[in-house]
Design a protein around this motif. Structure first.
Motif, short mmCIF file in Angstrom:
data_model
loop_
_atom_site.label_atom_id
_atom_site.label_comp_id
_atom_site.label_asym_id
_atom_site.label_seq_id
_atom_site.Cartn_x
_atom_site.Cartn_y
_atom_site.Cartn_z
N GLY A 32 77.97 -82.60 25.84
CA GLY A 32 77.23 -82.20 26.95
C GLY A 32 76.42 -80.98 26.61
N LYS A 33 75.35 -80.71 27.31
CA LYS A 33 74.22 -79.87 26.78
C LYS A 33 75.00 -78.51 26.73
CE LYS A 33 70.45 -82.82 28.43
NZ LYS A 33 69.43 -82.98 29.33
N SER A 34 74.28 -77.36 25.99
CA SER A 34 74.49 -76.10 26.21
C SER A 34 74.71 -75.74 27.59
CB SER A 34 73.59 -75.32 25.11
OG SER A 34 74.16 -74.02 25.29
N GLY A 35 75.74 -74.88 27.76
CA GLY A 35 75.75 -74.49 29.22
C GLY A 35 76.21 -74.84 30.15
N VAL A 36 76.77 -76.30 29.93
CA VAL A 36 77.06 -76.79 31.21
C VAL A 36 78.36 -76.60 31.64
CG1 VAL A 36 75.69 -79.01 30.67
CG2 VAL A 36 77.98 -78.94 29.89
N GLY A 37 79.25 -76.00 30.57
CA GLY A 37 80.56 -75.55 31.02
C GLY A 37 81.74 -76.37 30.43
N LYS A 38 81.19 -76.63 29.16
CA LYS A 38 82.36 -77.21 28.14
C LYS A 38 83.62 -76.29 27.68
CE LYS A 38 79.52 -78.38 25.06
NZ LYS A 38 78.02 -77.88 25.55
N SER A 39 83.15 -75.26 27.33
CA SER A 39 84.10 -74.30 26.79
C SER A 39 85.08 -73.82 28.02
CB SER A 39 83.63 -73.22 26.30
OG SER A 39 82.75 -73.47 24.84
N THR A 40 84.44 -73.41 29.06
CA THR A 40 85.11 -73.06 30.32
C THR A 40 86.08 -74.18 30.87
OG1 THR A 40 83.16 -71.82 30.98
CG2 THR A 40 84.75 -72.07 32.71
N LEU A 41 85.68 -75.37 30.77
CA LEU A 41 86.53 -76.38 31.31
C LEU A 41 87.85 -76.80 30.41
CD1 LEU A 41 86.65 -79.21 32.90
CD2 LEU A 41 85.55 -80.38 31.14
N THR A 154 80.20 -80.95 35.83
CA THR A 154 80.91 -79.48 35.65
C THR A 154 80.16 -78.53 36.84
OG1 THR A 154 79.53 -79.32 34.12
CG2 THR A 154 81.62 -79.70 33.21
N GLN A 155 80.75 -77.73 36.98
CA GLN A 155 80.11 -76.57 38.23
C GLN A 155 79.85 -77.39 39.27
OE1 GLN A 155 78.07 -73.47 36.19
NE2 GLN A 155 78.10 -74.40 34.21
N GLY A 156 80.86 -78.21 39.84
CA GLY A 156 80.61 -78.70 40.96
C GLY A 156 80.18 -78.27 42.35
N VAL A 182 84.11 -81.51 38.94
CA VAL A 182 85.19 -80.30 39.00
C VAL A 182 84.33 -79.01 39.08
CG1 VAL A 182 86.63 -81.56 37.39
CG2 VAL A 182 85.05 -79.85 36.47
N LEU A 183 85.07 -77.84 39.49
CA LEU A 183 84.70 -76.51 39.42
C LEU A 183 85.94 -75.93 38.54
CD1 LEU A 183 82.54 -74.19 39.75
CD2 LEU A 183 83.87 -73.99 42.15
N ALA A 184 85.60 -75.52 37.41
CA ALA A 184 86.75 -75.07 36.55
C ALA A 184 87.48 -73.61 36.89
CB ALA A 184 86.32 -74.96 35.16
N GLN A 185 86.42 -72.91 37.44
CA GLN A 185 86.77 -71.66 37.78
C GLN A 185 85.98 -71.56 39.32
OE1 GLN A 185 88.54 -68.99 36.18
NE2 GLN A 185 89.10 -70.54 34.53
N ASP A 186 86.80 -70.51 40.06
CA ASP A 186 86.26 -70.10 41.19
C ASP A 186 84.89 -69.56 40.96
OD1 ASP A 186 88.51 -70.55 42.26
OD2 ASP A 186 89.13 -68.38 42.73
N MET A 187 83.90 -69.58 41.96
CA MET A 187 82.47 -69.13 41.57
C MET A 187 81.97 -68.41 42.79
SD MET A 187 78.90 -71.44 40.68
CE MET A 187 79.54 -72.10 39.04
N ALA A 188 81.70 -67.26 42.71
CA ALA A 188 81.33 -66.41 43.66
C ALA A 188 79.72 -66.20 43.76
CB ALA A 188 81.73 -64.69 43.12
N1 LIG Z 1 82.24 -69.77 38.01
C1 LIG Z 1 82.30 -70.54 37.29
N2 LIG Z 1 81.44 -70.41 36.05
C2 LIG Z 1 81.44 -71.45 35.27
C3 LIG Z 1 82.10 -72.59 35.26
N3 LIG Z 1 81.62 -73.54 34.32
C4 LIG Z 1 80.92 -72.80 33.51
N4 LIG Z 1 80.55 -71.56 34.04
C5 LIG Z 1 79.74 -70.67 33.34
O1 LIG Z 1 78.75 -71.17 32.91
C6 LIG Z 1 78.29 -70.46 31.70
C7 LIG Z 1 78.32 -71.50 30.43
O2 LIG Z 1 79.79 -72.09 30.44
P1 LIG Z 1 80.40 -72.52 29.15
O3 LIG Z 1 81.49 -72.97 29.30
O4 LIG Z 1 80.15 -71.53 27.96
O5 LIG Z 1 79.46 -73.69 28.62
P2 LIG Z 1 79.36 -74.62 27.43
O6 LIG Z 1 79.07 -75.87 27.56
O7 LIG Z 1 80.59 -74.32 26.43
O8 LIG Z 1 78.01 -74.09 26.64
P3 LIG Z 1 77.81 -74.00 24.89
O9 LIG Z 1 79.17 -73.60 24.01
O10 LIG Z 1 76.62 -73.17 24.72
O11 LIG Z 1 77.49 -75.60 24.48
C8 LIG Z 1 79.30 -69.34 31.36
O12 LIG Z 1 78.74 -68.19 31.85
C9 LIG Z 1 80.55 -69.71 32.44
O13 LIG Z 1 81.20 -68.62 32.77
C10 LIG Z 1 82.87 -72.71 36.48
O14 LIG Z 1 83.52 -73.76 36.59
N5 LIG Z 1 82.97 -71.84 37.30
#
Ligand SMILES: Nc1nc2c(ncn2[C@@H]2O[C@H](COP(=O)(O)OP(=O)(O)OP(=O)(O)O)[C@@H](O)[C@H]2O)c(=O)[nH]1
Ligand SMILES: [Mg+2]
Length: 382
Positions: A32-41, A154-156, A182-188
């Motif tokens: 997935g593209k950078s910043g989509v939320g892979k690590s957070t997931l 992600t970040q649904g 999904v929304l992996a974490q609460d989003m304010a």
């Molecule tokens: N609140 C909330 N923030 C999220 C969620 N998913 C991602 N984010 C935010 O989005 C940003 C990018 O998320 P990452 O998980 O770092 O994304 P990534 O896909 O791993 O990005 P790369 O490692 O750069 O490829 C971070 O600031 C996260 O905190 C979510 O489910 N909820």
């Protein structure tokens, strides 16, 4: 009969260590593209913050492998996926190569078990056509390997938009297992409005469906979002032990040898512990054993007690010639398993601390819980 509770607790600890050591490693490729939320997931779904442990080790030009010592999960990350078409083609070829290598190794610990393709709901107006094209080509190529591909939205938020995108992806008729918003974490959004995390438990259920049997314990050990899924797998562990105990109960040995059930029960306790992914220590397990099957030193496995417990049920409590019946063995094992699952649940939810079981009150509570389970199982239709 006197049970050596200390010894049994040690056997449980050894069995737990053994099971953990023998867990198969789950291998997931995350695209997935950078910043989509892979690590957070990944960090939200699995215990241990594995995606925070650095960038990982490059295994090919575009793929990095993130793993941790004594941890049965490896994530293959694909940084830079968004950079160019050329980059995306390379990722495709390299993932296919990785799948192929895994298959050729014929080792479940090396195989790629699942692919997550992540799309950010927030940043996309619609499902980007270049992503559709990539995914179509990719899934055509993976079709023959049977590696399941899950599209994770992600970040649904808003949810309505996530569902709309789910519909759009599904319309494409791709060779994928499932589309999961999904929304992996609460989003304010502001002080008034916080979108609550959702969907991770569904992702666990889908993983459980697509992964082979040998990885189910691993999945439950790793995941930290679905208590229901853990309980379901724990119930399967109890059923396995009960079936074994039932057979053991028919072996015509003197009743004092009800202790022969212990290895089966030790193995059951270990399996449930591993499924819950909780750290156990000897004091806790000793307290559990002594307050259940070893209650009061006399032990409920003793002839008199079992007789008293089951004599009202025709055909159950007939310890003819001092032989424990298969049904009795099964009932005791069921009660022990259910009591332990309840205990794990309380600890998992933070409603009970391990230390609580060391006190007299804690042990009495445990004994009562076990007895309650015995009387529940007694009432089960046979
Ligand atoms: N609140 C909330 N923030 C999220 C969620 N998913 C991602 N984010 C935010 O989005 C940003 C990018 O998320 P990452 O998980 O770092 O994304 P990534 O896909 O791993 O990005 P790369 O490692 O750069 O490829 C971070 O600031 C996260 O905190 C979510 O489910 N909820
Ligand atoms: Mg990341």
């Amino acid at each position: 009969m006197q049970l050596d509770t200390d010894k049994i607790a040690q056997q449980c600890l050894d069995a737990i260590a053994d099971k953990i050591k023998n867990l198969k490693t789950l291998n997931i490729v995350v695209i997935g593209k950078s910043g989509v939320g892979k690590s957070t997931l990944i960090n939200s779904l699995f215990r241990g913050n594995v995606a925070e442990t650095g960038l990982g080790r490059p295994v090919t030009q575009e793929i990095r492998k993130i793993e941790k010592k004594d941890y049965p999960l490896a994530i293959y990350d694909t940084p830079g996926f968004e950079l160019s078409q050329d980059q995306q083609k390379k990722v495709k070829d390299e993932v296919l190569k990785l799948i192929d290598q895994g298959l050729r190794s014929q080792d479940i610990n090396q195989a790629i078990h699942c692919i997550w393709y992540c799309i950010n709901v927030g940043a996309n107006r619609t499902f980007d056509s270049s992503e559709v094209a990539w995914l179509r080509e990719f899934t055509e190529s993976t079709k023959s390997t049977k590696v399941p591909v899950i599209v994770v939205l992600t970040q649904g938020v808003p949810k309505s938009k996530a569902l709309e995108m789910k519909g759009l992806v599904e319309q494409e008729n791709l060779q994928i297992s499932k589309v999961i918003p999904v929304l992996a974490q609460d989003m304010a959004f502001d002080e008034e409005y916080v979108a609550r995390a959702y969907g991770l438990d569904q992702l666990v259920d889908v993983l459980s469906e697509v992964l082979p049997g040998d990885l189910q314990d691993t999945l439950q050990n790793l995941q930290k979002v679905s208590l229901e899924a853990k309980k379901k797998q724990a119930q399967a562990a109890v059923a396995t032990a009960v079936a074994a105990a039932f057979g053991e109960g028919f072996v015509p040995l003197p009743f004092a040898d009800a202790a022969m059930l212990i290895p089966t029960q030790v193995s059951m306790i270990a399996a449930i512990t591993v499924i819950f992914g909780l750290d156990m220590n000897k004091s806790f397990l000793t307290a559990f054993v002594s307050s259940t099957i070893g209650a009061g030193g006399a032990t409920v496995l003793g002839r008199a007690v079992v007789g008293n417990l089951f004599k009202l049920i025709p055909g159950v409590g007939t310890t003819v010639g001092g032989v424990i019946s298969g049904t009795t063995a099964g009932l005791i094992t069921t009660a022990l398993g259910q009591a332990y699952i309840l205990l794990m649940e309380l600890i998992y939810k933070g409603e009970l601390r391990k230390e609580d079981l060391y006190t007299k009150e804690g042990k009495t509570r445990m004994t009562n819980l076990f007895k309650e389970q015995l009387s529940f199982t007694k009432k089960l239709p046979r």
